[in-house]
Design an enzyme around this catalytic site. Structure first.
Site, short mmCIF file in Angstrom:
data_model
loop_
_atom_site.label_atom_id
_atom_site.label_comp_id
_atom_site.label_asym_id
_atom_site.label_seq_id
_atom_site.Cartn_x
_atom_site.Cartn_y
_atom_site.Cartn_z
N HIS A 1 44.99 43.04 43.77
CA HIS A 1 43.60 43.32 43.44
C HIS A 1 43.52 44.35 42.33
CE1 HIS A 1 39.24 43.37 44.45
NE2 HIS A 1 39.31 44.61 44.02
N GLU B 1 34.78 35.81 39.11
CA GLU B 1 33.89 36.42 40.08
C GLU B 1 32.45 35.97 39.92
OE1 GLU B 1 34.04 40.73 41.88
OE2 GLU B 1 33.03 40.79 39.92
N SER C 1 22.30 38.95 43.26
CA SER C 1 21.62 38.90 44.56
C SER C 1 20.24 38.26 44.49
CB SER C 1 21.49 40.31 45.13
OG SER C 1 20.72 41.14 44.27
N HIS D 1 34.99 41.58 48.00
CA HIS D 1 34.91 42.94 48.51
C HIS D 1 34.09 42.89 49.80
CE1 HIS D 1 35.23 43.35 44.07
NE2 HIS D 1 36.00 44.40 44.36
N GLU E 1 33.03 48.18 51.97
CA GLU E 1 33.81 49.20 51.27
C GLU E 1 33.33 50.61 51.58
OE1 GLU E 1 35.12 50.34 46.67
OE2 GLU E 1 33.84 48.61 47.06
N ASP F 1 43.19 48.36 42.96
CA ASP F 1 41.87 48.29 42.35
C ASP F 1 42.06 48.52 40.84
OD1 ASP F 1 39.10 47.86 42.33
OD2 ASP F 1 38.82 49.06 44.13
#
Length: 405
Positions: A62, A142, A146, A207, A210, A309
Site C-alpha cells: 500500500h 481508485e 460520495s 481504506h 482509519e 502508505d
C-alpha cells in the site's frame, strides 16, 4: 543459470542453513550447494566472504505515489488537520511531483529492498512511472466520490483510468481496483467498481476505519467529519455505515487498509469474508489514529500485512523502518515472534494477498531476492536483528537480475 551460496536463507518459518539457490528468472532449486553444483556444472557461482543472508524481496502492499513531493508541507497529529492540509496543498503537491519525482520515489523503494508494490492511484498521474518501474507493480485504480449525482461521471473516469492501466504491456504489471473509503464513496459507485473487479478477476483494496473521526461519522453522523462534509459538499449524513460498507464486499476478498478503529464484530465480518488487513504503523501514528491490535487480528484469523502508505503521511518508503517502528509500537507482543510475523507480512503473506508469484525463496517462485551482508553468524534471532540493525545489501534481484536504480 546462477547458484548463490549464502550463509543462510530466510524462510517463512525461520532460518535455513547449508543450502544454496539455483535461479534464472525463477528459482529453479533450493538445495545444498554441492548438490546444485553437481546438477548445474556450468552455472555461475555467487559466494561472498563473511556471513550473508538471502531473503525474499520486500513487498509494499500500500503506497500512494501521487503526493510524493511532500516533506514538510502537510500537517500531522490529527487526521482532519492532515486532510484539510491535503486539500489546501493538493494542487501544489501534484504539480511538484512530476515524472522525475515519481521515478525518485520508486527508486527510493528499490534502494530499501522493495521489489514489488501496490500503488493506489487516485488520478492516474503515476501510471507511466509505475509502468516503467523495475519492480512488480499492482496498480490500483481508485474510485472516490460520495455524491450520487456524480456517480456516473466518476465511474466513467474510473473506467478510463482502468483501461489505460490495462494497456500497459510488460511482465509484472497488474491492473487492480481501489475503493477509497466508507465515508468518501457512494454505495452505487462501490457496487459498480466491485462488479468490474469480480468480472475481471482484479485484486481490490480499500481504506477502512482509519481514524476516530471516521468511526464517529459512520456510527452517528457526528464528530470532526460533520463540519468537513457540510462545508465542502453540503452533505449531512454518511453515505455508508461500517457494517453496510463491509456487506458490499461480501463476495470480493479485499485488502482493507488501516482498520485501526474496527470493533470485534467488524473483525469477525472481515475474517468471515476472507479479507486481508494492511497495517501502516508510521502513517497511523503521524495522523493521530492510534495503533491497531495485531493480536486481535490474529485471534480472528485475519492475515495482516505491513505497508508504508505514501509520503503524504510518512517520511520514507522503507519497510525495514516500518517493521522496526511496529516492533516498538506493539510493545505487549513478544519480540522475536512479532519480528518473524512482520517479515512474513512483507514477503510471503503480501505476495499471496497481491497474487504475485514471489515472496519466498522456494522452487518455482520469481527470483526476487535480497542478498544481505551480516556481521554475525545467522541464528534463530536473525529475524529480529534484521529489523534492528539494517544490514547492507550486497545485491538486489528482481526476476534474477540486479536492476539499475
Amino acid at each position: 543459470m546462477t547458484i548463490l551460496i549464502p550463509s543462510a536463507i530466510l524462510t517463512p518459518t525461520g532460518i535455513m542453513t547449508e543450502h544454496a539457490v539455483a535461479f534464472e528468472e525463477t528459482i529453479v532449486a533450493v538445495a545444498p550447494s554441492d548438490t546444485l553444483q553437481a546438477r548445474f556444472p556450468d552455472a555461475d557461482i555467487l559466494e561472498a566472504e563473511g556471513p550473508t543472508l538471502l531473503m525474499p524481496g520486500l513487498i509494499n502492499p500500500h503506497v500512494h505515489l501521487e503526493f510524493s513531493a511532500n516533506k514538510t508541507t502537510l500537517k500531522y497529529g490529527n487526521f482532519l488537520t492532515w486532510l484539510y492540509s491535503v486539500i489546501e496543498e493538493r494542487e501544489a503537491l501534484v504539480n511538484a511531483c512530476g515524472r522525475e519525482c515519481l521515478d525518485r520515489t520508486i527508486a527510493m523503494m528499490l534502494s530499501n529492498g522493495i521489489t514489488a508494490f501496490g500503488a493506489i492511484s487516485s488520478h492516474g498521474l503515476d501510471l507511466e512511472a509505475a509502468a516503467a518501474a523495475p519492480q512488480k507493480v499492482v496498480f490500483f485504480n481508485e474510485v472516490i466520490g460520495s455524491q450520487a449525482a456524480m456517480a456516473d461521471a466518476l465511474y466513467g473516469d474510473f473506467l478510463q483510468r482502468l483501461d489505460a492501466s490495462k494497456s500497459v504491456e510488460r511482465p509484472g504489471f497488474f491492473s487492480a481496483v481501489a475503493v477509497h473509503s466508507p465515508y468518501s464513496v457512494h454505495p452505487a459507485l462501490i457496487k459498480r467498481a466491485l462488479r468490474v473487479a469480480r468480472d475481471e478477476g482484479l485484486v481490490t483494496t480499500a481504506h477502512y476505519l482509519e481514524s476516530p473521526a471516521e468511526r464517529e461519522w459512520l456510527d452517528r453522523n457526528e464528530g470532526e467529519f460533520k463540519p468537513f462534509f457540510h462545508e465542502l459538499l453540503q452533505q449531512e449524513y454518511a453515505v455508508n455505515d461500517a457494517a453496510g460498507f463491509l456487506e458490499l464486499f461480501t463476495d470480493t476478498p479485499t485488502l482493507m487498509t488501516h482498520v485501526v478503529q474496527a470493533q470485534p464484530t467488524e473483525l469477525e465480518a472481515l475474517s468471515r469474508a476472507g479479507h486481508t488487513v494492511i497495517h501502516c504503523p508510521v502513517s497511523n501514528r503521524l495522523l493521530g489514529n492510534g495503533a491497531i491490535d495485531l493480536d486481535a487480528l490474529e485471534a480472528h484469523e485475519l492475515t495482516w500485512l505491513t505497508g508504508t502508505d505514501g509520503l503524504s503521511s510518512n517520511y520514507a518508503l522503507d519497510l525495514f523502518e516500518e517493521m522496526k517502528i511496529a516492533l516498538f509500537m506493539h510493545s505487549e507482543t513478544p519480540l522475536l515472534p512479532l519480528a518473524r510475523r512482520l517479515l512474513n507480512s512483507v514477503t510471503v503473506d503480501a505476495a499471496k494477498a497481491l497474487r504475485l508469484n514471489c515472496g519466498e525463496i522456494a522452487e518455482g517462485k520469481a527470483a526476487d531476492m535480497l542478498w544481505l551482508e551480516l556481521d554475525h553468524t545467522p541464528s534463530d534471532d536473525t529475524p529480529l536483528h534484521l529489523l534492528l540493525q539494517r544490514y547492507p545489501f550486497r545485491r538486489i534481484f528482481i526476476d534474477g537480475i540486479s536492476p539499475k536504480g
